[in-house]
Design an enzyme around this catalytic site. Structure first.
Site, short mmCIF file in Angstrom:
data_model
loop_
_atom_site.label_atom_id
_atom_site.label_comp_id
_atom_site.label_asym_id
_atom_site.label_seq_id
_atom_site.Cartn_x
_atom_site.Cartn_y
_atom_site.Cartn_z
CB SER A 1 -0.48 1.61 5.21
OG SER A 1 1.14 2.19 5.84
CE LYS B 1 -0.12 1.82 1.45
NZ LYS B 1 0.77 0.65 0.82
CG HIS C 1 0.33 6.39 3.89
ND1 HIS C 1 1.57 5.16 3.39
CD2 HIS C 1 0.37 6.61 4.78
CE1 HIS C 1 2.33 5.18 4.42
NE2 HIS C 1 1.29 5.27 5.24
CG ASN C 2 2.51 4.42 -0.35
OD1 ASN C 2 1.55 4.09 1.38
ND2 ASN C 2 3.26 2.54 -0.57
CD GLU D 1 6.15 4.84 3.48
OE1 GLU D 1 5.22 4.38 3.44
OE2 GLU D 1 7.51 4.00 2.60
P1 NDP Z 1 3.42 -10.52 -2.81
O1 NDP Z 1 3.11 -9.56 -3.48
O2 NDP Z 1 4.47 -11.37 -3.34
O3 NDP Z 1 2.31 -12.04 -3.53
C1 NDP Z 1 2.20 -13.81 -3.64
C2 NDP Z 1 1.27 -13.97 -3.28
O4 NDP Z 1 0.17 -13.60 -4.66
C3 NDP Z 1 0.89 -15.59 -3.24
O5 NDP Z 1 -0.38 -16.03 -2.57
C4 NDP Z 1 1.22 -15.40 -4.43
O6 NDP Z 1 0.30 -17.28 -4.64
C5 NDP Z 1 -0.09 -15.02 -5.04
N1 NDP Z 1 -0.27 -14.62 -6.48
C6 NDP Z 1 0.99 -14.42 -7.74
N2 NDP Z 1 0.51 -14.25 -8.42
C7 NDP Z 1 -0.44 -14.86 -8.87
C8 NDP Z 1 -1.53 -15.44 -10.19
N3 NDP Z 1 -1.31 -15.59 -10.89
N4 NDP Z 1 -2.67 -16.30 -9.87
C9 NDP Z 1 -2.93 -16.21 -7.84
N5 NDP Z 1 -1.61 -16.21 -7.01
C10 NDP Z 1 -0.88 -15.09 -7.62
O7 NDP Z 1 2.35 -11.31 -2.11
P2 NDP Z 1 2.28 -9.63 -0.29
O8 NDP Z 1 2.11 -10.51 0.77
O9 NDP Z 1 3.90 -9.27 -0.34
O10 NDP Z 1 2.02 -8.21 -1.08
C11 NDP Z 1 0.63 -8.68 -0.87
C12 NDP Z 1 0.10 -7.39 -1.95
O11 NDP Z 1 -0.59 -6.38 -0.70
C13 NDP Z 1 0.83 -6.77 -2.69
O12 NDP Z 1 -0.29 -6.79 -3.75
C14 NDP Z 1 1.47 -5.96 -2.09
O13 NDP Z 1 2.03 -4.72 -2.99
C15 NDP Z 1 0.69 -5.42 -1.46
N6 NDP Z 1 1.18 -4.98 0.13
C16 NDP Z 1 2.44 -5.86 0.76
C17 NDP Z 1 3.18 -4.94 1.69
C18 NDP Z 1 4.31 -5.63 2.34
O14 NDP Z 1 4.57 -4.67 3.25
N7 NDP Z 1 4.93 -6.83 2.08
C19 NDP Z 1 2.51 -3.87 1.93
C20 NDP Z 1 1.24 -3.58 2.15
C21 NDP Z 1 0.56 -4.33 0.48
P3 NDP Z 1 1.43 -18.15 -4.63
O15 NDP Z 1 1.69 -18.72 -3.57
O16 NDP Z 1 0.62 -19.60 -5.37
O17 NDP Z 1 2.96 -17.88 -5.88
#
Ligand code: NDP
Length: 479
Positions: A128, A182, A185-186, A189
């Site tokens: 988080s 987690k 937690h949300n 939130e």
């Molecule tokens: P995203 O959820 O937008 O995911 C994008 C990433 O996933 C990219 O690296 C993408 O690769 C990869 N991806 C998607 N599909 C595939 C696939 N089929 N095979 C391989 N790679 C894949 O990224 P975030 O950084 O926002 O979040 C990452 C995780 O963290 C998520 O589960 C999210 O829920 C969690 N999270 C996010 C928060 C936030 O504030 N954003 C906070 C806490 C948790 P490519 O570049 O090749 O498309």
């Protein structure tokens, strides 16, 4: 050079987590499905520490010291399954695969069981704090085996937020425990945000205060017992004017709150566990209501009471502060009750006080308040509810008159306060010596022969309602 840990999935979260690890002296292998992201990370931030970029999954895995530690930070759901499978097939027994995304805890349980069969440690870790947290110190909630925690602990402790020198991470429990915590937690939130929003609405529409005055009110609250990240950003938002129009920013944002699912999961899971989290549920429903344009359009001309500004806005603000604090205690008590219920259901043995402690920094609900929860569980780890622990019981007793007053004012003025009202109803339900559930159970027996227990003797009974005269019959044998 062998890397200490690897991160695959280099969107905002993965990239910042990798940078955080590198800044703490670890050598970090980095990989992303689309290689451009890997190259961009090294080009932009390569100077921050030791990165080992990998073009393929095999190259990535080969660059890691053993046992290998791989953090997966990709889109939750099917992408996580695909990536977990891809890397699991390259890893060897004893290696550790961490899913730092927002997975549903039941998916984590499934993945953990499948990888355990193959000798791999699967760690579902709730992270988080958004992208800033990932870079500067998140709150990290890892589940999984004790062995995986022993291996990950020094790394996670060094990158997590710190409060009073204590890292905001701990081993939550086996398999899905980390993602479960987690999720709750949300959910908390959601409730916290809704309660703050109701306070704003009341002070603006019944209290007659404008956004700039309200910013001051929240700023003052933030110096007291409500001191928290969410109250702090609320003050900041209310003080902000839209650069284009010069209007208060809060007035130019469409009043429809979106959601990504963890609040909904919290409530769905609570329903399955029989954990009464009505305050959290109202917060999720409030977002659904706000987004339901069709219902809102259809009903917008329904009549309501006239609005008359309260006579004493400063006194009213003080009452709202008390209502907010009391409702917040209830929302957190409900969240911790759900964690206790999940822990009992799945045999996780979660330390509630330790959970409160790791939320004091890094995460969105970070607040001084969480230290009170930590302390409450420290002095009474088995308390059935936070509401009866001395510090909170005293606060509720002190606030209840104002709390009732505020809810009554809202009702009279036609201002919706689902969060405040639900929290108060929960408080009064738990307090009640007798609930009208007696009548509900009698109704169930009347139409469905669902039986009932009596207050004056042991056993299970059914009344033959259709017979004349009616007769009570014992069902089965008393325990
Ligand atoms: P995203 O959820 O937008 O995911 C994008 C990433 O996933 C990219 O690296 C993408 O690769 C990869 N991806 C998607 N599909 C595939 C696939 N089929 N095979 C391989 N790679 C894949 O990224 P975030 O950084 O926002 O979040 C990452 C995780 O963290 C998520 O589960 C999210 O829920 C969690 N999270 C996010 C928060 C936030 O504030 N954003 C906070 C806490 C948790 P490519 O570049 O090749 O498309």
């Amino acid at each position: 050079q062998q890397a200490n840990i690897g991160v695959t999935g280099l969107a905002v979260m993965g990239r910042n987590l990798a940078r955080n690890l590198a800044r703490h002296g670890y050598t970090v292998a980095v990989h992303n499905r689309t290689g451009a992201r890997t190259r961009a990370l090294v080009e932009e931030f390569g100077g921050e520490g030791a990165f080992v970029p990998a073009g393929s999954a095999a190259e990535f895995v080969a660059s890691l010291e053993r046992p290998r530690r791989v953090v997966v930070m990709v889109k939750a759901g099917a992408p996580t399954d695909a990536v977990v499978e891809e890397f699991a097939s390259l890893l060897e027994p004893g290696d550790i695969l961490v899913d730092g995304g927002n997975a549903h805890f039941l998916d984590t349980r499934r993945r953990e069981a499948a990888l355990r069969e193959r000798g791999l440690h699967f760690v579902g870790a709730g992270i988080s704090g958004g992208e800033e947290g990932a870079l500067h110190g998140p709150s990290i909630m890892p589940g999984g085996s004790a062995e995986s925690w022993a291996s990950l602990r020094p790394l996670l402790e060094s990158i997590a937020a710190r409060v009073d020198g204590v890292p905001c991470t701990t081993h939550i429990g086996p398999d899905g425990a980390g993602h479960f915590v987690k999720m709750v937690h949300n959910g908390i939130e959601y409730a916290d945000m809704q309660l703050i929003a109701e306070s704003y609405d009341l002070l603006r529409n019944a209290g007659g205060l404008g956004p700039a005055e309200l910013a001051e009110v929240f700023r003052t609250w933030n110096t007291g017992r409500l001191d928290s990240y969410l109250v702090e950003i609320t003050a900041d938002i209310l003080a902000y004017s839209d650069p284009g129009t010069g209007r208060p920013f809060v007035d130019v944002v469409l009043d429809q709150a979106e959601q990504k699912g963890t609040g909904r999961w919290t409530v769905q899971t609570a329903l399955d566990l029989g954990a009464p989290v009505n305050g959290i549920a109202e917060a999720v429903f409030a977002r659904s209501t706000s987004g339901h344009a069709v219902l809102r359009k259809a009903a917008r001309d329904l009549p309501g009471p006239p609005r008359t500004p309260v006579a004493d806005p400063a006194g009213f603000a003080d009452k709202v502060e008390q209502a907010l604090y009391a409702s917040k205690i209830v929302a957190y008590a409900q969240g911790f009750d759900e964690i206790a219920a999940g822990s009992a259901e799945y045999g996780w043995d979660i330390d509630l006080g330790a959970t409160a402690a790791i939320w004091r920094g890094g995460c969105i609900i970070r607040a001084e308040f969480l230290d009170r929860i930590r302390a409450a569980y420290a002095s009474d780890p088995k308390t059935p509810t936070l509401l009866t622990t001395p510090d909170f019981a005293e606060a509720l007793a002190g606030a209840q008159e104002a709390w009732r007053d505020v809810v009554a004012t809202a009702v009279r003025q036609g201002i919706p306060v689902p969060g405040f009202a639900a929290a108060l109803a929960y408080y009064d339900s738990l307090r009640a010596r007798r609930l009208p559930a007696a009548l509900v159970q009698a109704q169930r027996d009347y139409f469905g022969a669902h039986t009932y227990h009596r207050t004056d003797k042991e056993g299970t009974f059914h009344t033959l309602w259709a017979e004349s005269p009616r007769k009570e019959v014992p069902i089965g044998t008393p325990p």
